[in-house]
Motif scaffolding. Sequence first.
Motif, PDB file in Angstrom:
ATOM      1  N   GLY A 311      14.867 -19.210-116.349  1.00 52.56           N
ATOM      2  CA  GLY A 311      13.604 -19.734-115.851  1.00 52.56           C
ATOM      3  C   GLY A 311      13.093 -20.813-116.778  1.00 52.56           C
ATOM      4  O   GLY A 311      13.227 -20.718-117.999  1.00 52.56           O
ATOM      5  N   GLU A 313       9.764 -22.816-117.875  1.00 49.53           N
ATOM      6  CA  GLU A 313       8.315 -22.644-117.793  1.00 49.53           C
ATOM      7  C   GLU A 313       7.618 -23.485-118.863  1.00 49.53           C
ATOM      8  O   GLU A 313       8.193 -23.780-119.918  1.00 49.53           O
ATOM      9  CB  GLU A 313       7.974 -21.169-117.992  1.00 49.53           C
ATOM     10  CG  GLU A 313       6.500 -20.849-118.006  1.00 49.53           C
ATOM     11  CD  GLU A 313       5.846 -20.957-116.643  1.00 49.53           C
ATOM     12  OE1 GLU A 313       4.611 -21.095-116.598  1.00 49.53           O
ATOM     13  OE2 GLU A 313       6.566 -20.903-115.623  1.00 49.53           O
ATOM     14  N   THR A 343      19.405 -22.083-112.816  1.00 50.90           N
ATOM     15  CA  THR A 343      18.115 -22.335-113.457  1.00 50.90           C
ATOM     16  C   THR A 343      17.034 -22.398-112.381  1.00 50.90           C
ATOM     17  O   THR A 343      17.312 -22.699-111.216  1.00 50.90           O
ATOM     18  CB  THR A 343      18.111 -23.630-114.286  1.00 50.90           C
ATOM     19  OG1 THR A 343      18.431 -24.741-113.442  1.00 50.90           O
ATOM     20  CG2 THR A 343      19.098 -23.548-115.432  1.00 50.90           C
ATOM     21  N   ILE A 344      15.794 -22.100-112.802  1.00 53.10           N
ATOM     22  CA  ILE A 344      14.662 -22.029-111.876  1.00 53.10           C
ATOM     23  C   ILE A 344      13.517 -22.875-112.422  1.00 53.10           C
ATOM     24  O   ILE A 344      13.057 -22.658-113.541  1.00 53.10           O
ATOM     25  CB  ILE A 344      14.153 -20.584-111.710  1.00 53.10           C
ATOM     26  CG1 ILE A 344      15.292 -19.605-111.389  1.00 53.10           C
ATOM     27  CG2 ILE A 344      13.076 -20.520-110.635  1.00 53.10           C
ATOM     28  CD1 ILE A 344      14.877 -18.141-111.509  1.00 53.10           C
ATOM     29  N   SER A 346       9.612 -23.719-111.474  1.00 54.86           N
ATOM     30  CA  SER A 346       8.551 -23.223-110.593  1.00 54.86           C
ATOM     31  C   SER A 346       7.276 -24.029-110.786  1.00 54.86           C
ATOM     32  O   SER A 346       7.329 -25.224-111.045  1.00 54.86           O
ATOM     33  CB  SER A 346       8.319 -21.729-110.874  1.00 54.86           C
ATOM     34  OG  SER A 346       7.959 -21.515-112.225  1.00 54.86           O
ATOM     35  N   SER A 448       3.525 -17.336-112.946  1.00 53.75           N
ATOM     36  CA  SER A 448       4.785 -18.062-112.779  1.00 53.75           C
ATOM     37  C   SER A 448       5.952 -17.339-113.455  1.00 53.75           C
ATOM     38  O   SER A 448       7.025 -17.194-112.860  1.00 53.75           O
ATOM     39  CB  SER A 448       4.652 -19.480-113.333  1.00 53.75           C
ATOM     40  OG  SER A 448       5.853 -20.198-113.161  1.00 53.75           O
ATOM     41  N   THR A 449       5.771 -16.887-114.707  1.00 52.31           N
ATOM     42  CA  THR A 449       6.854 -16.152-115.370  1.00 52.31           C
ATOM     43  C   THR A 449       7.128 -14.835-114.654  1.00 52.31           C
ATOM     44  O   THR A 449       8.282 -14.410-114.540  1.00 52.31           O
ATOM     45  CB  THR A 449       6.528 -15.883-116.850  1.00 52.31           C
ATOM     46  OG1 THR A 449       5.232 -15.301-116.954  1.00 52.31           O
ATOM     47  CG2 THR A 449       6.569 -17.166-117.663  1.00 52.31           C
ATOM     48  N   MET A 452       9.356 -15.745-111.721  1.00 52.30           N
ATOM     49  CA  MET A 452      10.736 -16.105-112.058  1.00 52.30           C
ATOM     50  C   MET A 452      11.573 -14.876-112.412  1.00 52.30           C
ATOM     51  O   MET A 452      12.738 -14.776-112.026  1.00 52.30           O
ATOM     52  CB  MET A 452      10.756 -17.131-113.186  1.00 52.30           C
ATOM     53  CG  MET A 452      10.274 -18.502-112.736  1.00 52.30           C
ATOM     54  SD  MET A 452      10.622 -19.826-113.914  1.00 52.30           S
ATOM     55  CE  MET A 452       9.510 -19.379-115.227  1.00 52.30           C
ATOM     56  N   SER A 455      12.525 -13.236-109.307  1.00 53.75           N
ATOM     57  CA  SER A 455      13.556 -13.960-108.554  1.00 53.75           C
ATOM     58  C   SER A 455      14.914 -13.935-109.240  1.00 53.75           C
ATOM     59  O   SER A 455      15.862 -14.533-108.741  1.00 53.75           O
ATOM     60  CB  SER A 455      13.114 -15.405-108.303  1.00 53.75           C
ATOM     61  OG  SER A 455      12.065 -15.450-107.363  1.00 53.75           O
ATOM     62  N   ALA A 457      15.556 -14.278-112.975  1.00 50.57           N
ATOM     63  CA  ALA A 457      15.769 -14.877-114.298  1.00 50.57           C
ATOM     64  C   ALA A 457      16.053 -13.802-115.340  1.00 50.57           C
ATOM     65  O   ALA A 457      15.289 -12.850-115.473  1.00 50.57           O
ATOM     66  CB  ALA A 457      14.555 -15.691-114.711  1.00 50.57           C
ATOM     67  N   ILE A 460      13.969 -16.597-119.964  1.00 46.68           N
ATOM     68  CA  ILE A 460      12.976 -17.622-119.626  1.00 46.68           C
ATOM     69  C   ILE A 460      12.743 -18.498-120.850  1.00 46.68           C
ATOM     70  O   ILE A 460      12.514 -17.986-121.951  1.00 46.68           O
ATOM     71  CB  ILE A 460      11.646 -16.995-119.157  1.00 46.68           C
ATOM     72  CG1 ILE A 460      11.838 -16.274-117.811  1.00 46.68           C
ATOM     73  CG2 ILE A 460      10.560 -18.069-119.019  1.00 46.68           C
ATOM     74  CD1 ILE A 460      10.610 -15.506-117.337  1.00 46.68           C
TER      75      ILE A 460
END
Length: 548
Positions: A311, A313, A343-344, A346, A448-449, A452, A455, A457, A460
């Motif tokens: 993730g 952030e 990787t993500i 957001s 947000s974390t 992630m 989803s 992760a 992060i």
Amino acid sequence: MVHKVLQIHPDDNVLVALTDLNKGEIIQFGNHEITLKSSVSAKHKFTISDLGQDDKVYMYGIIVGKALFPIASGDVITTSNLAHQTAAYTGQRKSFEWNAPDVSKWKNRTFDGYHRPDGQVGTANYWLVVPLVFCENRNIEIMKQAFVEELGFAKPNPYKSFVKQMKQLYLDGDKEGLQQVGVETLELAGEEKLFKNLDGIKFLTHNGGCGGTRQDSEALCALIAGYINNPNVAGATILSLGCQNAQPAILKEKLANINPDFKKPVIILEQQEEGTEPQLLTKAIQSTFLAMTEADQLVREPAPLSQLTIGLECGGSDGFSGISANPSLGQVSDILAGLGGKTILSEFPELCGVEQELINRCTTDENAEKFVKLMRAYSASAEAVGSGFDMNPSPGNIKDGLITDAIKSAGAAKKGGTSPIVDILDYTEIVTKPGLSLLCSPGNDVESTTAMAGSGANIILFTTGLGTPTGNPITPVIKVSSNHKLSKRMSDIIDVDTGGIISGEKTIPEMGDELMEHIIQVASGKIKAKAVLLNQDDFIPWKRGVSL
């Protein structure tokens, strides 16, 4: 050579001060000789040439604002002379080419992780205890008190002895001693862990599950399912009251949808079925303890770096974040994409102004259209309650040079590197495709974390220029500083310092490699992220609906 200023992109008509600059100082930049009209603090921006009213300001090669009135060359831009403005975007993709980085040095590297039956690999091994509804929060806290210290997972609290000392000094009437006493050290030994291969048992609480819209309850079940499915989780204990909107059947359905091959143990207990509190808690504690004895049998084994899902952030950002820390994450993202990892990126409110660039990078028209739909719906919902993306920068952001949301977003998007965008995910959807995915989440750091990790992760990376302690219960959060001063001032929360990019000591590719090495160490359990050491277990589900 140490530079005083930086033009981030050739099309930019402002310069970033890399150090404090004085009023009257003359800056030589290309063919321009700029006399500063006022002092410019490091991280802030000033104009290269005169701007007229409504003229556009460019940074990172894109529009980030417009002049509210004429701004002279060498004048600092502030909230008083610059307004948020962005370029329009469409769902139509334009031509895009990716120059992938050389990943040959990483191809044969591995990390030591926990291999799950469905093929996922965790960077940690946690047992999870979570309620389906806020009514069970108290029972969760009682279980936490019973488990954590007895199993050796509790972090010692030196402040207890600090208060004890102050209490005794007060009883002794020693007012001078009260002024002088302090905590001697935070490095205190805790109890020895009973389960050597478990990183901990994590207890989550929240204020959802009932009383809001059914959509919010469904989203909460999907989020919890994502946490249970996360490769860093060995299994879970779920407490349900019984009558709430977030039903166990919904949770089971969400688990089956996101992972048809799901094989982890999940214990679900309903208070209204079990009877008294002692009956519920005795059963929950006993069944959880027995399940943890099985989870402790798993050991770390080598896994390819393609098994990492990272993730990306940022929080507590400053005027250097988009120049040092965020591009370093972008380098890591591109390396992972080249290796077949995931990787993500957001925080959709912090992609405002860079939409067209991201649309161009989408690999399919369907993804581009989904991104546009989610962005416009999110923006409209914010405006419907009298807000908007333009109100995103916090007072701390503004004080340290992020004057408009567009400036903040242009720098924040650098975390996603330059690789193609392979998928667009709505909140609680699981990352499945190798490469970079965009995940719809708020700009709020913890929401947000939280999203992630839900989803998928298993690591992060979190950049910050001002300092924020944010962590996650199940996914190690590696804190990356944008500048040297922060890294020194808040060394207890910062893991990696990218300030060398600002000072000219390091390049972005060099910092990307340094970050990769640190990630491998954390993923292998050889280094603990500072947020993990501090037990910073932040968990806030995103509530998109109204309360009923």
